[in-house]
Write an enzyme that holds these catalytic residues in place. Sequence first.
Site, short mmCIF file in Angstrom:
data_model
loop_
_atom_site.label_atom_id
_atom_site.label_comp_id
_atom_site.label_asym_id
_atom_site.label_seq_id
_atom_site.Cartn_x
_atom_site.Cartn_y
_atom_site.Cartn_z
N GLY A 30 0.84 -1.19 0.00
CA GLY A 30 0.00 0.00 0.00
C GLY A 30 0.87 1.23 0.00
O GLY A 30 2.09 1.15 -0.21
N ASP A 33 3.04 4.87 5.03
CA ASP A 33 2.44 5.18 6.32
C ASP A 33 0.97 4.78 6.41
O ASP A 33 0.18 5.40 7.11
CB ASP A 33 2.59 6.67 6.65
CG ASP A 33 2.46 6.95 8.13
OD1 ASP A 33 2.84 6.06 8.92
OD2 ASP A 33 1.98 8.04 8.51
N ASP A 34 0.61 3.70 5.68
CA ASP A 34 -0.76 3.18 5.81
C ASP A 34 -0.89 2.24 6.99
O ASP A 34 -1.99 1.80 7.30
CB ASP A 34 -1.17 2.44 4.52
CG ASP A 34 -1.63 3.39 3.44
OD1 ASP A 34 -1.93 4.55 3.76
OD2 ASP A 34 -1.69 2.98 2.26
N SER A 471 38.87 -7.10 -47.26
CA SER A 471 40.00 -7.40 -46.36
C SER A 471 40.67 -8.73 -46.70
O SER A 471 41.80 -8.98 -46.29
CB SER A 471 39.52 -7.42 -44.91
OG SER A 471 38.55 -8.45 -44.73
N GLY A 472 39.96 -9.60 -47.45
CA GLY A 472 40.52 -10.90 -47.81
C GLY A 472 39.86 -12.06 -47.11
O GLY A 472 40.38 -13.18 -47.15
N SER A 541 30.11 -8.59 -40.55
CA SER A 541 29.56 -8.61 -39.17
C SER A 541 30.19 -7.49 -38.34
O SER A 541 30.99 -7.76 -37.44
CB SER A 541 29.76 -9.97 -38.50
OG SER A 541 31.06 -10.46 -38.67
#
Length: 634
Positions: A30, A33-34, A471-472, A541
């Site tokens: 709740g 301070d309930d 890049s190979g 990737s």
Amino acid sequence: MDEVDDTSEKFDQFLHEQENKGFMRLLTCGSVDDGKSTLIGRLLYDSKMVFEDQLSALERDSKKVGTTGEALDLALLVDGLAAEREQGITIDVAYRFFATDQRKFIIADTPGHEQYTRNMATGASTADLAIILIDARRGVLTQTKRHSFIVSLLGIKHVVVAINKMDLVDYSEEVYEEIQKAYLDFAETLGFSTIGFIPMSALNGDNVLNQSETMGWYTGKPLMEYFNTLDIDAGDDTRPFRMPVQWVNRPNLNFRGYSGTIASGTIKVGDEIVALPSSRTSKVAKIVTFDGEFDSAHTEQAVTITLEDEIDISRGDVLAAVQNRPTVTNAVAADLIWMDEQAMALNHPYLIRLENKTVPGRVTAIDYKVDINNLQQLAGGDDLALNEVARVQLALTDRIAFDPYELSRSMGCFVVIDRMTNKTIAGGMIRASLDTASNVHWQALDVDKQARASAKHQKPAVLWFTGFSGSGKSTIANLVEKKLHARGNHTYILDGDNVRHGLNKDLGFTDEDRIENIRRVSEVANLMTDAGLIVLSCFISPFRQERQAAREVCGETPFIEVFVDTPFDTCEQRDPKGLYQKARAGEIKNFTGMDSPYEPPENPEVRLQTPGHTPEEVADMVIRYLDDNGFLSP
């Protein structure tokens, strides 16, 4: 002597009665301070569950930090943290035990502040009944609604609304009825099985243990009687058998059992079971417990099960009824409660921990967020902040067996763990599979990866070649395959250009399509290693995260990241396909290294620095790595 025997008999009878009492888990929640802590303190005090030394300490602390004047401050029985006592509030979740002649109880006192909503969710995760406290002076508040929604979300079906501090509104029946109507209007769509309402004063004990004399207009049960008589539907014994394996129990060469706690259903010697996700079946040979062997076992019993057949079962696998299996999938829809100060990010790698299984995963989409103040669904967005709740799509790198959370809490819940800090950062409830083939179960095969690889005299692996265009990668991989083929090894090359002619011809080059491109290729590579092959995958990737995802898809299969470390300028000078020229002219968008980033590997297994070396020399470096690490036949 007769007196001793009589006392012993009575003591044994008492123990038997205690062991066979019903059990209920309670939650108090709740707004701030309930009176939650005061209510629990009252329950403990009135049910005589406070020992003399605790009572003495309570009297002393009430004078020192209490808030009730000369009277005992019963909230101090629960508020154990120094900060809680100083502020008069609850911060942490506190658990307390008490019992009546009818039942045993564990009650959780949870904090009311909004910033501690995550603590409240933790306390609610195992409760059978929630006590929603409402201050009679303030009525139904935002925090009342927030906690009620989370209680509903976490599958608690029984709620009692304790309208507290009635002494401060002159025990008004009109105030009670107004609050009752307001709460029922709000909770109409929350799906609770039962909602009870009790007016009370926890401070004075009205309608807590006994009927209040000051509220004669209330003819219902006091709170403790409500607890004792409420019929909570356990139902787990009538559901299909499920047992997540916690431990493979092998004390010697003559015994192999699978230990765990039964999540639902019953199991008997001779019953046929299936182990998931492998889908291999067998029959129960023995059911072993600390107290000996039994013919059957049921929900929440901790047992060790032995089987008639030797099948491969590991920690985290699930034993289930053959004719009524849980869903097996690697993609689910789930409700997520975010519990960390650092916001959740889409597609960020996390660890997902289920009952006894931990798998890497990521949130791929947020379908919608829930405004837990008014239950409205909001646009999903790209992140989740602390205490936000959302319906999300979750992708896992391994298949899991689950039942929807509403059918089984233990089989449908999970937590999200930060991979770097190992901190729990979210809790979730699985609602459904996103796999359109989730009704199709994995077919167990007698010839497995190890058998196929042994026939080929090699160790399956994925060699993942990454680097800039030009890049190979393909040239080197082609040479590596030729050398392996000459040695009698079994291989296959998955080339980035080749798969886009068929498998991935529907994908473009946006970041999202690149991620999907790699995901599909990873699944294919994993299947090929299952066939015992050495797979050479050649893909730019560019993102570390997608390469990590590929590694995780391959699971236990060795994943060898081969970084073809060729400088960007060198690749552009080569430009074997004319792609750099087209990208410079604006004819190609999202070109890696220009208008799309490349994240070089930080710790690749193999780094190939191509300048100054011939392709043959570089290919030999890869062969040497495979030889040195036992992947190839001698």
